[in-house]
Design a protein around this motif. Structure first.
Motif, short mmCIF file in Angstrom:
data_model
loop_
_atom_site.label_atom_id
_atom_site.label_comp_id
_atom_site.label_asym_id
_atom_site.label_seq_id
_atom_site.Cartn_x
_atom_site.Cartn_y
_atom_site.Cartn_z
N TRP A 106 0.82 -1.21 0.00
CA TRP A 106 0.00 0.00 0.00
C TRP A 106 0.86 1.26 0.00
N VAL A 107 2.00 1.22 0.69
CA VAL A 107 2.92 2.36 0.66
C VAL A 107 3.44 2.57 -0.76
N SER A 108 3.77 1.48 -1.43
CA SER A 108 4.29 1.55 -2.81
C SER A 108 3.22 2.07 -3.76
N ILE A 109 1.98 1.57 -3.60
CA ILE A 109 0.87 2.04 -4.44
C ILE A 109 0.65 3.54 -4.23
N TYR A 110 0.69 3.96 -2.97
CA TYR A 110 0.52 5.38 -2.66
C TYR A 110 1.62 6.22 -3.31
N SER A 111 2.86 5.72 -3.25
CA SER A 111 3.99 6.43 -3.86
C SER A 111 3.82 6.53 -5.37
N GLY A 112 3.34 5.43 -5.97
CA GLY A 112 3.10 5.42 -7.41
C GLY A 112 2.03 6.41 -7.82
N VAL A 113 0.95 6.47 -7.03
CA VAL A 113 -0.14 7.42 -7.29
C VAL A 113 0.37 8.86 -7.18
N GLN A 114 1.20 9.11 -6.16
CA GLN A 114 1.78 10.45 -5.98
C GLN A 114 2.60 10.83 -7.21
N LEU A 115 3.46 9.95 -7.65
CA LEU A 115 4.31 10.24 -8.82
C LEU A 115 3.47 10.45 -10.07
N PHE A 116 2.40 9.67 -10.21
CA PHE A 116 1.54 9.82 -11.38
C PHE A 116 0.84 11.19 -11.36
N GLY A 117 0.38 11.60 -10.18
CA GLY A 117 -0.23 12.93 -10.05
C GLY A 117 0.76 14.04 -10.34
N PHE A 118 2.01 13.87 -9.85
CA PHE A 118 3.06 14.86 -10.13
C PHE A 118 3.29 14.96 -11.64
N LEU A 119 3.39 13.79 -12.27
CA LEU A 119 3.64 13.72 -13.71
C LEU A 119 2.53 14.44 -14.49
N ARG A 120 1.28 14.14 -14.18
CA ARG A 120 0.15 14.73 -14.90
C ARG A 120 0.06 16.24 -14.67
N SER A 121 0.47 16.70 -13.50
CA SER A 121 0.37 18.14 -13.20
C SER A 121 1.29 18.96 -14.09
N MET A 122 2.34 18.34 -14.64
CA MET A 122 3.25 19.06 -15.51
C MET A 122 2.58 19.45 -16.83
N TYR A 123 1.60 18.66 -17.25
CA TYR A 123 0.86 18.96 -18.47
C TYR A 123 -0.08 20.16 -18.27
N LYS A 124 -0.52 20.36 -17.04
CA LYS A 124 -1.60 21.32 -16.76
C LYS A 124 -1.13 22.64 -16.17
N ARG A 125 0.14 22.72 -15.79
CA ARG A 125 0.65 23.96 -15.17
C ARG A 125 1.84 24.49 -15.95
N PRO A 126 1.59 25.19 -17.06
CA PRO A 126 2.69 25.70 -17.87
C PRO A 126 3.36 26.91 -17.23
N ILE A 127 4.49 27.29 -17.79
CA ILE A 127 5.15 28.55 -17.44
C ILE A 127 4.34 29.68 -18.06
N VAL A 128 4.12 30.76 -17.30
CA VAL A 128 3.26 31.85 -17.77
C VAL A 128 3.95 33.19 -17.58
N ILE A 129 3.85 34.06 -18.59
CA ILE A 129 4.31 35.45 -18.50
C ILE A 129 3.06 36.32 -18.54
N ASN A 130 2.77 37.02 -17.43
CA ASN A 130 1.51 37.75 -17.36
C ASN A 130 1.58 38.87 -16.32
N ASN A 131 1.04 40.02 -16.67
CA ASN A 131 0.90 41.16 -15.74
C ASN A 131 2.21 41.52 -15.03
N GLY A 132 3.29 41.57 -15.80
CA GLY A 132 4.57 41.99 -15.23
C GLY A 132 5.23 40.96 -14.34
#
Length: 342
Positions: free
Chosen positions: A220-246
Motif C-alpha cells: 500500500w505504501v508503494s501504491i501510494y507512492s506510485g499514485v503520488q508520482l503519477f499525479g506529479f507527472l500529470r500536473s506538468m501537463y496542466k501547469r505551464p510557465i506563464v508570463i503575465n501582468n509583469g
C-alpha cells in the motif's frame, strides 16, 4: 496594545478547551472514575469529541479563525481519550473512530472541494484569465483551514485531481510555455512508476512468506507512492510557465514553483552547459542534475522557490528547461523592454 489583545483572545480560544480537557483527564484518573467507570467513560468521550469542539466553535464563531479548525480539535479530543481512558472503557470512542470520524473527514474534504469549485467558476467568468487549479485551491484552503494543514491537504487533493480527474487537453496561449515535452522527465517518471510496480509485486511475494501484514503495508505504501508520482507527472501537463501582468510564473507541476517580478530579472541566458547548483543557484526541476536545462535566469535580488509541502529555498539564479526556449526568451525580452519604455 493590539498584540496583547490578540494574545488574550488566543488564551480564551484555546485556553478554555485545554482547561476542560485537563479537568476530564483528572476525572479519568480519579477514584470516582474507578467507582463508576462505565457511566463516566461515556460522558468523558462525549465531552472530548463533541462538547469541547462545540464550545470551541462558539468561541471562534465571530473571529477570522477558520471554522474548519474544529475538526483538529475533535481529533485531539479523540487522541486524548485514547490516552486517559482505560482500554476496556473505550467502546464509544472506538465507535466514534469507526463511524463518525470518517464522515467528518469526508464532509470536510467535500466542503473544501465545493468551495474550490465556486472559486474556479469565479475565475472562469473572466474570459481573459485562465484558471490554475493548484493556485485556486491554495487560496481557498488558506481561508478555510489551519495554515499548517493547508499545504498537505492541497498536495493530496491536487495529486488526485491532476492524476485522475483533469484529463482535458490544455491549449497554450502565446504567453504560456511547456517544459516537459523535450526534457525526458516524463519518460523518467514513467520508468520509476514501472519499477515501483515490479518491485512491489516481487517484494510482496517474498515478504508475505515472513509476514502477510508487513507485505500488505509495503504494497500500500508503494501504491501510494506510485499514485503520488503519477499525479506529479500529470500536473506538468496542466501547469505551464506563464508570463503575465509583469510577472513570470515558473512552475514545475505541483512540485516546484516561483513567481518572479519582471523588474527583478537581471538577464536571461540560453545555455545547456553544466552549472554548479548551490544556495544561490537552484534548478526549477525537483530532479536536479537528472534533468537537463536550456535556460538560466539571473536576478537582481534573492527570490523564493517553493517546493513540495511548502518547503522554501532562496535563490539568485534559476536553471530550467523550456521546450521552446528561444521563443520563451524573445517573449520575455519583449515584455521586459515594454516595462523599460517610457
Amino acid at each position: 496594545m493590539n498584540r496583547s489583545l490578540n494574545i488574550n483572545k488566543n488564551l480564551i480560544f484555546f485556553g478554555i478547551p485545554i482547561l476542560f480537557i485537563s479537568m476530564l483527564a483528572l476525572l479519568a484518573k480519579s477514584s470516582f472514575f474507578e467507582i463508576h467507570p462505565n457511566r463516566l467513560s461515556i460522558g468523558i468521550t462525549i465531552d472530548l469529541v463533541l462538547t469541547i469542539p462545540v464550545i470551541y466553535l462558539v468561541l471562534i464563531r465571530k473571529t477570522s479563525i477558520p471554522k474548519t479548525t474544529v475538526v483538529p480539535v475533535m481529533i485531539v479530543g479523540m487522541l486524548i481519550g485514547s490516552i486517559i481512558l482505560p482500554e476496556e472503557n473505550q467502546y464509544y470512542l472506538e465507535l466514534f473512530k469507526t463511524w463518525i470520524l470518517p464522515i467528518v473527514e469526508l464532509s470536510l474534504v467535500s466542503y473544501v472541494i465545493y468551495n474550490v469549485s465556486k472559486a474556479v467558476k469565479r475565475y472562469k467568468s473572466n474570459k481573459n484569465e485562465k484558471t490554475d487549479f493548484f493556485t485556486t485551491l491554495k487560496t481557498t484552503c488558506y481561508g478555510m483551514l489551519p495554515k499548517m494543514a493547508v499545504i498537505p491537504v492541497v498536495t493530496e487533493i491536487s495529486v488526485f485531481y491532476y492524476g485522475f480527474v483533469h484529463w482535458k487537453k490544455r491549449e497554450l496561449d502565446e504567453n504560456e510555455f511547456s517544459y516537459h515535452k523535450e526534457s525526458g522527465t516524463i519518460t523518467l517518471l514513467v520508468a520509476i512508476i514501472f519499477i515501483i510496480a515490479i518491485e512491489t509485486f516481487v517484494l510482496h511475494i517474498l515478504l508475505a512468506k515472513w509476514s502477510v501484514i508487513a507485505a500488505w503495508i509495503l504494497t500500500w505504501v508503494s501504491i501510494y507512492s506510485g499514485v503520488q508520482l503519477f499525479g506529479f507527472l500529470r500536473s506538468m501537463y496542466k501547469r505551464p510557465i506563464v508570463i503575465n501582468n509583469g510577472k513570470l510564473f515558473l512552475r514545475y507541476g505541483i512540485m516546484n514553483e516561483t513567481i518572479i517580478d519582471m523588474d527583478n530579472i537581471d538577464s536571461i541566458e540560453l545555455s545547456s552547459q553544466d552549472i554548479e547548483l548551490n544556495k544561490e543557484t537552484r534548478k526549477l526541476s525537483f530532479l536536479g542534475d537528472l534533468e537537463s536545462h536550456n535556460v538560466i535566469i539571473r536576478l537582481k535580488a534573492e527570490n523564493i522557490l517553493t517546493g513540495l509541502y511548502g518547503t522554501k529555498r532562496k535563490y539568485r539564479n534559476l536553471v530550467l528547461h523550456v521546450d521552446k526556449n528561444a521563443e520563451f526568451k524573445n517573449v520575455l525580452d519583449h515584455a521586459l523592454q515594454q516595462r523599460t519604455e517610457p
